[in-house]
Design an enzyme around this catalytic site. Sequence first.
Site, PDB file in Angstrom:
ATOM      1  N   SER A  85       8.372  13.708  12.851  1.00  0.00           N
ATOM      2  CA  SER A  85       7.689  13.705  14.138  1.00  0.00           C
ATOM      3  C   SER A  85       7.365  15.134  14.528  1.00  0.00           C
ATOM      4  O   SER A  85       8.190  16.043  14.335  1.00  0.00           O
ATOM      5  CB  SER A  85       8.576  13.061  15.208  1.00  0.00           C
ATOM      6  N   HIS A 127       0.152  15.270  18.734  1.00  0.00           N
ATOM      7  CA  HIS A 127       1.386  14.604  18.322  1.00  0.00           C
ATOM      8  C   HIS A 127       1.110  13.810  17.053  1.00  0.00           C
ATOM      9  O   HIS A 127       0.038  13.220  16.904  1.00  0.00           O
ATOM     10  CB  HIS A 127       1.864  13.662  19.437  1.00  0.00           C
ATOM     11  N   ASN A 141       3.469  11.236  14.127  1.00  0.00           N
ATOM     12  CA  ASN A 141       4.758  10.681  13.737  1.00  0.00           C
ATOM     13  C   ASN A 141       4.541   9.650  12.642  1.00  0.00           C
ATOM     14  O   ASN A 141       3.601   8.864  12.706  1.00  0.00           O
ATOM     15  CB  ASN A 141       5.433  10.019  14.959  1.00  0.00           C
ATOM     16  N   VAL A 142       5.384   9.687  11.628  1.00  0.00           N
ATOM     17  CA  VAL A 142       5.428   8.618  10.625  1.00  0.00           C
ATOM     18  C   VAL A 142       6.897   8.292  10.398  1.00  0.00           C
ATOM     19  O   VAL A 142       7.742   9.176  10.332  1.00  0.00           O
ATOM     20  CB  VAL A 142       4.739   9.005   9.298  1.00  0.00           C
ATOM     21  N   ARG A 143       7.204   6.983  10.266  1.00  0.00           N
ATOM     22  CA  ARG A 143       8.610   6.598  10.265  1.00  0.00           C
ATOM     23  C   ARG A 143       8.820   5.282   9.512  1.00  0.00           C
ATOM     24  O   ARG A 143       7.886   4.491   9.325  1.00  0.00           O
ATOM     25  CB  ARG A 143       9.129   6.453  11.690  1.00  0.00           C
ATOM     26  N   GLY A 199      22.194   8.338  19.814  1.00  0.00           N
ATOM     27  CA  GLY A 199      23.082   9.488  19.665  1.00  0.00           C
ATOM     28  C   GLY A 199      22.489  10.590  18.818  1.00  0.00           C
ATOM     29  O   GLY A 199      23.215  11.349  18.178  1.00  0.00           O
ATOM     30  N   ARG A 209      20.239  14.108  18.013  1.00  0.00           N
ATOM     31  CA  ARG A 209      20.462  15.483  18.475  1.00  0.00           C
ATOM     32  C   ARG A 209      19.491  15.797  19.616  1.00  0.00           C
ATOM     33  O   ARG A 209      18.271  15.851  19.422  1.00  0.00           O
ATOM     34  CB  ARG A 209      20.264  16.450  17.312  1.00  0.00           C
TER      35      ARG A 209
END
Length: 304
Positions: free
Chosen positions: A93, A107, A109-111, A259, A261
Amino acid sequence: MADIDGVSVKTYLLDLQQRIVAALEALDGAGFQRDAWQRPEGGGGVSCLLENGKVFERAGVSFSHVYGAKLPPSASANRPELAGRGFEAMGVSLVLHPLNPYVPTVHMNVRFFCAAKANEPAVWWFGGGMDLTPYYGYKEDAQHFHRTCQQALAPFGSQYYSRFKRWCDEYFFLKHRNEPRGVGGVFFDDLNELGFERSFALMRSVGDHFIEAYAPIVKQRVLMAYGERERDFQAYRRGRYVEFNLVYDRGTLFGLQSGGRTESILMSLPPIVKWRYNWRPAAGTPEANLYEDFLIAKDWLATS
């Protein structure tokens, strides 16, 4: 269907991060700092950050690979039947906030997600996209960005650009302001209809076309002269970016709920932002033109 190959996805994402960072360093002339981190609950990542460069006031390009025993609520909101499953999520991202107000924020993003449960088939999907947020609008910039998005998706079927373009317009929309975040691009989620290999290939094509979509716009605008007026408007419009990321963005919510970072998640926020009470640009100004001609739903490929 071919077996899920998470190793290949992770290898690709790490390589994509490095290629994009190298291209941005070439544009800016300054180097990124690299910060590897671990997630106590499982996984970790590498955050690459550039601040106070010649071109980018802040640029963050982050890779993360996290896993755990229970999907966060943001990940199962659209698929409540998956609540409670274990998960694995990985992605790249980026958000780039240029110094020059004539250069748009962008922006990308690849996921990849995989939700698993004992004695049941794994449920997986790809997601991603890219979108452009100008402060001063130029039709040719929006056209180039959208044309490149279309070219990225064309090998997989002509329907995907129009479908993902519409999805982007609907997703990157500030409901409480009744206005889009920018001029859009493409956005997709829950993609598995093509099977693993073709879905993975589509995600790769989106990631691989990012620099082609954005770098020419930077080169075209970065030397344009600007003053305090333009910087002030840029800071005001950046406030909309902050509002979207903290109120609506599923990636931000997933990172915080899982959770992740915090420093890496929130490095997408711009360093200098302003808010004003009930401000409106004066009629006939370049600032008003952004609202009238660019912050509207439009088929950019149909404009001549």
